[in-house]
Write a protein that holds these residues in place. Structure first.
Motif, PDB file in Angstrom:
ATOM      1  N   UNK A 147       0.829  -1.213   0.000  1.00 33.27           N
ATOM      2  CA  UNK A 147       0.000   0.000   0.000  1.00 33.27           C
ATOM      3  C   UNK A 147       0.863   1.264   0.000  1.00 33.27           C
ATOM      4  N   UNK A 148       1.988   1.214   0.677  1.00 32.60           N
ATOM      5  CA  UNK A 148       2.853   2.413   0.749  1.00 32.60           C
ATOM      6  C   UNK A 148       3.597   2.653  -0.567  1.00 32.60           C
ATOM      7  N   UNK A 149       3.770   1.599  -1.370  1.00 37.14           N
ATOM      8  CA  UNK A 149       4.490   1.697  -2.656  1.00 37.14           C
ATOM      9  C   UNK A 149       5.768   2.537  -2.481  1.00 37.14           C
ATOM     10  N   UNK A 150       6.648   2.023  -1.661  1.00 33.28           N
ATOM     11  CA  UNK A 150       7.800   2.806  -1.202  1.00 33.28           C
ATOM     12  C   UNK A 150       8.789   3.161  -2.317  1.00 33.28           C
ATOM     13  N   UNK A 151       9.108   4.463  -2.387  1.00 33.64           N
ATOM     14  CA  UNK A 151      10.148   4.917  -3.315  1.00 33.64           C
ATOM     15  C   UNK A 151      11.454   4.895  -2.533  1.00 33.64           C
ATOM     16  N   UNK A 152      12.499   4.284  -3.064  1.00 31.48           N
ATOM     17  CA  UNK A 152      13.723   4.131  -2.273  1.00 31.48           C
ATOM     18  C   UNK A 152      14.285   5.444  -1.716  1.00 31.48           C
ATOM     19  N   UNK A 153      14.087   6.549  -2.433  1.00 26.84           N
ATOM     20  CA  UNK A 153      14.634   7.825  -1.945  1.00 26.84           C
ATOM     21  C   UNK A 153      13.620   8.652  -1.171  1.00 26.84           C
ATOM     22  N   UNK A 154      12.482   8.077  -0.889  1.00 28.10           N
ATOM     23  CA  UNK A 154      11.395   8.855  -0.289  1.00 28.10           C
ATOM     24  C   UNK A 154      11.550   9.071   1.210  1.00 28.10           C
ATOM     25  N   UNK A 155      10.644   9.929   1.719  1.00 29.94           N
ATOM     26  CA  UNK A 155      10.572  10.190   3.162  1.00 29.94           C
ATOM     27  C   UNK A 155       9.242   9.614   3.654  1.00 29.94           C
ATOM     28  N   UNK A 156       9.308   8.763   4.668  1.00 22.06           N
ATOM     29  CA  UNK A 156       8.113   8.063   5.156  1.00 22.06           C
ATOM     30  C   UNK A 156       7.912   8.287   6.651  1.00 22.06           C
ATOM     31  N   UNK A 157       6.661   8.108   7.084  1.00 20.82           N
ATOM     32  CA  UNK A 157       6.348   8.243   8.509  1.00 20.82           C
ATOM     33  C   UNK A 157       5.523   7.045   8.950  1.00 20.82           C
ATOM     34  N   UNK A 158       5.961   6.425  10.051  1.00 19.64           N
ATOM     35  CA  UNK A 158       5.177   5.376  10.715  1.00 19.64           C
ATOM     36  C   UNK A 158       4.716   6.019  12.023  1.00 19.64           C
TER      37      UNK A 158
ATOM     38  N   UNK B 193       8.102  19.263  11.411  1.00 23.66           N
ATOM     39  CA  UNK B 193       8.780  20.548  11.133  1.00 23.66           C
ATOM     40  C   UNK B 193       9.978  20.750  12.039  1.00 23.66           C
ATOM     41  N   UNK B 194       9.814  20.332  13.302  1.00 20.97           N
ATOM     42  CA  UNK B 194      10.942  20.469  14.245  1.00 20.97           C
ATOM     43  C   UNK B 194      12.140  19.650  13.770  1.00 20.97           C
ATOM     44  N   UNK B 195      11.870  18.631  12.972  1.00 23.38           N
ATOM     45  CA  UNK B 195      12.949  17.818  12.407  1.00 23.38           C
ATOM     46  C   UNK B 195      13.280  18.249  10.980  1.00 23.38           C
ATOM     47  N   UNK B 196      12.804  19.420  10.589  1.00 28.51           N
ATOM     48  CA  UNK B 196      13.153  19.981   9.283  1.00 28.51           C
ATOM     49  C   UNK B 196      12.407  19.349   8.118  1.00 28.51           C
ATOM     50  N   UNK B 197      11.266  18.672   8.407  1.00 31.46           N
ATOM     51  CA  UNK B 197      10.536  17.985   7.330  1.00 31.46           C
ATOM     52  C   UNK B 197       9.175  18.644   7.134  1.00 31.46           C
ATOM     53  N   UNK B 198       8.881  19.044   5.896  1.00 31.39           N
ATOM     54  CA  UNK B 198       7.587  19.665   5.612  1.00 31.39           C
ATOM     55  C   UNK B 198       6.641  18.707   4.915  1.00 31.39           C
ATOM     56  N   UNK B 199       7.169  17.928   3.999  1.00 28.88           N
ATOM     57  CA  UNK B 199       6.299  16.990   3.281  1.00 28.88           C
ATOM     58  C   UNK B 199       6.950  15.614   3.184  1.00 28.88           C
ATOM     59  N   UNK B 200       6.102  14.606   3.022  1.00 32.46           N
ATOM     60  CA  UNK B 200       6.593  13.227   2.990  1.00 32.46           C
ATOM     61  C   UNK B 200       5.881  12.448   1.876  1.00 32.46           C
ATOM     62  N   UNK B 201       6.383  11.242   1.597  1.00 31.44           N
ATOM     63  CA  UNK B 201       5.856  10.454   0.481  1.00 31.44           C
ATOM     64  C   UNK B 201       4.880   9.366   0.915  1.00 31.44           C
ATOM     65  N   UNK B 202       4.816   9.118   2.200  1.00 32.04           N
ATOM     66  CA  UNK B 202       3.870   8.099   2.651  1.00 32.04           C
ATOM     67  C   UNK B 202       3.755   8.109   4.164  1.00 32.04           C
ATOM     68  N   UNK B 203       2.535   7.811   4.640  1.00 28.29           N
ATOM     69  CA  UNK B 203       2.288   7.782   6.088  1.00 28.29           C
ATOM     70  C   UNK B 203       1.532   6.500   6.411  1.00 28.29           C
ATOM     71  N   UNK B 204       2.026   5.781   7.422  1.00 27.71           N
ATOM     72  CA  UNK B 204       1.366   4.555   7.880  1.00 27.71           C
ATOM     73  C   UNK B 204       0.879   4.745   9.309  1.00 27.71           C
ATOM     74  N   UNK B 205      -0.370   4.355   9.565  1.00 24.54           N
ATOM     75  CA  UNK B 205      -0.895   4.365  10.937  1.00 24.54           C
ATOM     76  C   UNK B 205      -1.506   3.001  11.223  1.00 24.54           C
ATOM     77  N   UNK B 206      -1.076   2.389  12.312  1.00 27.51           N
ATOM     78  CA  UNK B 206      -1.582   1.082  12.755  1.00 27.51           C
ATOM     79  C   UNK B 206      -2.167   1.354  14.142  1.00 27.51           C
ATOM     80  N   UNK B 207      -3.469   1.677  14.157  1.00 28.75           N
ATOM     81  CA  UNK B 207      -4.061   2.322  15.334  1.00 28.75           C
ATOM     82  C   UNK B 207      -4.222   1.390  16.545  1.00 28.75           C
TER      83      UNK B 207
END
Ligand SMILES: C[S@@+](CC[C@H](N)C(=O)[O-])C[C@H]1O[C@@H](n2cnc3c(N)ncnc32)[C@H](O)[C@@H]1O
Length: 304
Positions: free
Chosen positions: A17-28, A84-98
């Protein structure tokens, strides 16, 4: 370690589902034992980055030693500002496992489980000012009725609330054993386990403000995801799943999709999972927790 802390659910399905791009920025945003995070890192190249969130200090012990990885001890309702505190404004994928991890259920002293007698705590972050004791001691009968009915889907929620309000006049309900004792008469015969699980689930959702956190998080994903970025959310409760489904379809939680001046729909996402993805029979056979999991996937549309 990872297997003991928590066995990740629908691992392969989440990665697809995340279709990860090797150079991307992701958030779990729900790191837990790090099962999903480890799998994301395997798919990232040397320039890829992964940021993970968990509000529970216990999860920090599972931190992954990898220069591409950063673990943020924070509630995911602060997604945008924390990144933002970590210098990141946008990302390529977000995963939430609630929800909660197996570790949280298995930690006898945290009060999440009916299996152990413990103080009725249930705070995932271990520092918030509301715990399950406080909910039982201070909420009005109407509010208890509402949370047991909505979050626990308990049929006799009204009588349960009344029973608790009457019992607490005599003595406070501070422990798992005391709660079970007080509500004993409410429990349908032969359904003890299910009933208790529903009561505990309702209290946990309230204590951790889980639905509010989910809504705040989802709203921020619109700003945080790059065009074509993936939003992948796994939920275990029908109310959560409904919020996720509506949000992915409409960019809001209720009502109709907004339209522009010309009548064109303004939707932030394209839904990739028409029906929720559920665990395979093989996984269902070996992991009980996967039974109620519903995975939904959406792609951020480019509205510029
Ligand atoms: C179902 S577990 C995640 C398991 C993880 N995917 C794994 O493979 O080990 C959910 C985790 O998310 C955390 N969590 C739940 N709600 C959160 C929130 N609002 N903010 C940050 N962490 C949260 C919990 O503390 C728990 O560790």
């Amino acid at each position: 370690m990872e297997n003991v802390y928590h066995v990740p659910v629908m691992l392969q399905e989440c990665m697809d589902a995340l279709a990860i791009k090797p150079n991307g920025v992701y958030v779990d945003v729900t790191f837990g034992g790090g099962g999903h995070s480890r799998e994301i890192l395997k798919r990232l190249g040397p320039d890829g980055k992964l940021f993970a969130f968990d509000q529970d200090p216990d999860a920090l012990e599972n931190v992954i030693d990898d220069s591409r990885f950063t673990l943020i001890h924070q509630n995911f309702r602060f997604l945008k500002n924390s990144l933002r505190l970590h210098g990141v404004r946008t990302v390529d994928g977000i995963l939430a496992d609630l929800g909660v991890s197996s570790h949280q259920f298995d930690a006898a002293d945290r009060g999440f489980s009916i299996r152990f007698d413990a103080d009725l705590d249930m705070r995932m972050d271990q520092v918030g000012d509301l715990d399950a004791k406080a909910v039982l001691a201070t909420y009005s009968e109407d509010d208890l009725h509402r949370i047991f009915g909505m979050y626990g889907e308990i049929m006799n929620a009204k009588s349960l609330a009344k029973t608790i309000v009457t019992a607490r006049l005599a003595q406070p309900i501070n422990t798992v054993a005391e709660l079970k004792e007080v509500i004993q008469r409410m429990v349908p015969k032969g359904k003890e386990h299910k009933y208790h699980a529903q009561v505990f689930q309702a209290l946990r959702i309230e204590v951790n403000r889980e639905l509010e956190a989910l809504q705040e998080f989802l709203l921020q994903t619109v700003e945080v995801l790059n065009p074509e970025g993936r939003l992948v959310v796994m939920s275990y409760h029908s109310l959560e799943d409904r919020l996720v489904k509506n949000f992915m379809a409409k960019g809001k939680f209720r009502g109709e999709v907004e339209k522009d001046f010309f009548g064109n729909e303004i939707k932030p996402f394209h839904v990739l999972s028409r029906k929720a993805v559920t665990a395979s029979p093989q996984e269902l056979a070996i992991n009980n927790r996967s039974r109620s999991a519903k995975l939904r996937i959406a792609e951020r549309l480019d509205l510029s």
